[in-house]
Design a protein around this motif. Sequence first.
Motif, PDB file in Angstrom:
ATOM      1  N   ILE A   1      -4.462  -3.199  -2.679  1.00  0.00           N
ATOM      2  CA  ILE A   1      -6.131  -3.933  -1.921  1.00  0.00           C
ATOM      3  C   ILE A   1      -6.483  -2.776  -1.446  1.00  0.00           C
ATOM      4  N   ALA A   2      -5.676  -2.062  -0.802  1.00  0.00           N
ATOM      5  CA  ALA A   2      -7.040  -1.010  -0.183  1.00  0.00           C
ATOM      6  C   ALA A   2      -7.493   0.102  -1.122  1.00  0.00           C
ATOM      7  N   GLY A   3      -7.266   0.000  -2.339  1.00  0.00           N
ATOM      8  CA  GLY A   3      -7.763   0.588  -3.591  1.00  0.00           C
ATOM      9  C   GLY A   3      -8.746   0.538  -3.648  1.00  0.00           C
ATOM     10  N   TYR A   4      -8.808  -0.752  -3.654  1.00  0.00           N
ATOM     11  CA  TYR A   4     -10.128  -2.065  -3.791  1.00  0.00           C
ATOM     12  C   TYR A   4     -11.120  -1.814  -2.542  1.00  0.00           C
ATOM     13  N   MET A   5     -10.575  -1.733  -2.370  1.00  0.00           N
ATOM     14  CA  MET A   5     -11.610  -1.500  -0.367  1.00  0.00           C
ATOM     15  C   MET A   5     -11.805  -0.178  -0.642  1.00  0.00           C
ATOM     16  N   ALA A   6     -12.001   1.446  -0.773  1.00  0.00           N
ATOM     17  CA  ALA A   6     -12.111   1.858  -0.682  1.00  0.00           C
ATOM     18  C   ALA A   6     -13.476   1.962  -1.799  1.00  0.00           C
ATOM     19  N   LEU A   7     -12.674   1.327  -2.736  1.00  0.00           N
ATOM     20  CA  LEU A   7     -13.406   1.659  -4.400  1.00  0.00           C
ATOM     21  C   LEU A   7     -14.931   0.645  -3.946  1.00  0.00           C
ATOM     22  N   ALA A   8     -14.720   0.049  -3.218  1.00  0.00           N
ATOM     23  CA  ALA A   8     -16.169  -1.308  -3.008  1.00  0.00           C
ATOM     24  C   ALA A   8     -16.784  -0.391  -1.878  1.00  0.00           C
ATOM     25  N   LEU A   9     -16.697   0.312  -0.847  1.00  0.00           N
ATOM     26  CA  LEU A   9     -17.410   1.537  -0.160  1.00  0.00           C
ATOM     27  C   LEU A   9     -17.594   2.906  -0.160  1.00  0.00           C
ATOM     28  N   GLY A  10     -17.546   2.942  -1.885  1.00  0.00           N
ATOM     29  CA  GLY A  10     -17.857   4.013  -2.316  1.00  0.00           C
ATOM     30  C   GLY A  10     -16.824   5.010  -1.910  1.00  0.00           C
ATOM     31  N   LEU A  11     -15.408   4.807  -1.744  1.00  0.00           N
ATOM     32  CA  LEU A  11     -14.592   6.136  -1.412  1.00  0.00           C
ATOM     33  C   LEU A  11     -15.034   6.871  -1.948  1.00  0.00           C
ATOM     34  N   PRO A  12     -14.411   8.625  -1.917  1.00  0.00           N
ATOM     35  CA  PRO A  12     -13.417   8.702  -3.228  1.00  0.00           C
ATOM     36  C   PRO A  12     -12.054   9.067  -3.080  1.00  0.00           C
ATOM     37  N   ILE A  13     -11.659   7.799  -3.736  1.00  0.00           N
ATOM     38  CA  ILE A  13     -10.725   7.506  -4.509  1.00  0.00           C
ATOM     39  C   ILE A  13      -9.987   8.456  -5.228  1.00  0.00           C
ATOM     40  N   ALA A  14      -8.782   8.457  -5.187  1.00  0.00           N
ATOM     41  CA  ALA A  14      -8.119   9.255  -6.218  1.00  0.00           C
ATOM     42  C   ALA A  14      -7.654   7.528  -7.106  1.00  0.00           C
ATOM     43  N   PRO A  15      -8.952   7.485  -9.123  1.00  0.00           N
ATOM     44  CA  PRO A  15      -7.992   6.552 -10.074  1.00  0.00           C
ATOM     45  C   PRO A  15      -6.821   6.382  -9.837  1.00  0.00           C
ATOM     46  N   PHE A  16      -6.995   4.649 -10.144  1.00  0.00           N
ATOM     47  CA  PHE A  16      -5.672   3.971  -9.965  1.00  0.00           C
ATOM     48  C   PHE A  16      -5.800   2.875 -10.680  1.00  0.00           C
ATOM     49  N   VAL A  17      -4.251   2.758 -11.251  1.00  0.00           N
ATOM     50  CA  VAL A  17      -4.019   1.498 -12.559  1.00  0.00           C
ATOM     51  C   VAL A  17      -2.825   1.110 -11.760  1.00  0.00           C
ATOM     52  N   LEU A  18      -2.738  -0.111 -12.809  1.00  0.00           N
ATOM     53  CA  LEU A  18      -1.332  -0.753 -13.002  1.00  0.00           C
ATOM     54  C   LEU A  18      -0.706   0.022 -13.796  1.00  0.00           C
ATOM     55  N   VAL A  19       0.974   0.291 -14.020  1.00  0.00           N
ATOM     56  CA  VAL A  19       2.096   0.752 -15.111  1.00  0.00           C
ATOM     57  C   VAL A  19       3.324   0.307 -15.286  1.00  0.00           C
TER      58      VAL A  19
END
Length: 247
Positions: A54-72
């Motif tokens: 959830i935090a990852g998607y919030m970072a994306l939504a705010l345009g933060l420079p987060i490392a790309p993440f996926v489900l594996v």
Amino acid sequence: MPYSTPPRLIQLTEVIRVAEQGMTKPILCRAEDGRRYYVKGQQTDRASLWREWIAGYMALALGLPIAPFVLVQANEFVLRELSSELRLLGSTPAFGSAERENATWYENSLSHQVDARVRQAVLVFDWWVKNGDRQVGNTNMLWETIPERLVIIDHNQAFDDEFDTVAFVENHVFASEWDALTQDAELRAAWTHRMSQALVVARWALENAPHEWRWANAEQDIPAAYDPERALRMLSRCVEPDFWSVR
């Protein structure tokens, strides 16, 4: 970032080693897309996975420079060849954060090279998701050299019920931005608007997380000791009058 279809589940082809750093013991793996990921699976708890997701998607939504993440996911064929330590990864869907090959650990001496708007965005984001785990000396950030830019990682301690607002303002790596942020009414209003708009993304993230994360075990007969709705309730406080209050 499209939110119309569920996220893709990428299969792991190689499980390499436990990372040298990280309290949740992420495991470096290679996936079918050819990239390497630091993976958090059954070797950590469900709360950590929900928080990262959830935090990852919030970072994306705010345009933060987060490392790309996926489900594996690692299948049983891959797992059966591993040592007992690596097999702790498990076969249920896991959270994978992409390895940044041209990155080193962020040092505080680099602060002047980070745009003030980025410093402020990271500060706002951590305040919003109640992440106190980005302090001087333990920033949970990387510095990419090509191109030069900040990358944020590790949000397994976000949505903290024991979040200490005073300690946050004193110890956050970008705490120097706090006064400029909170004393500017227009700036606060702009951030409030951005956060409120992102709440729909938070709901999407919750509804599109792996159903396995709602269970504490692979057999899915013990409910996980974490309610992701709590994270959404924390996020929704961004529209409350006392959101910026330190108390």
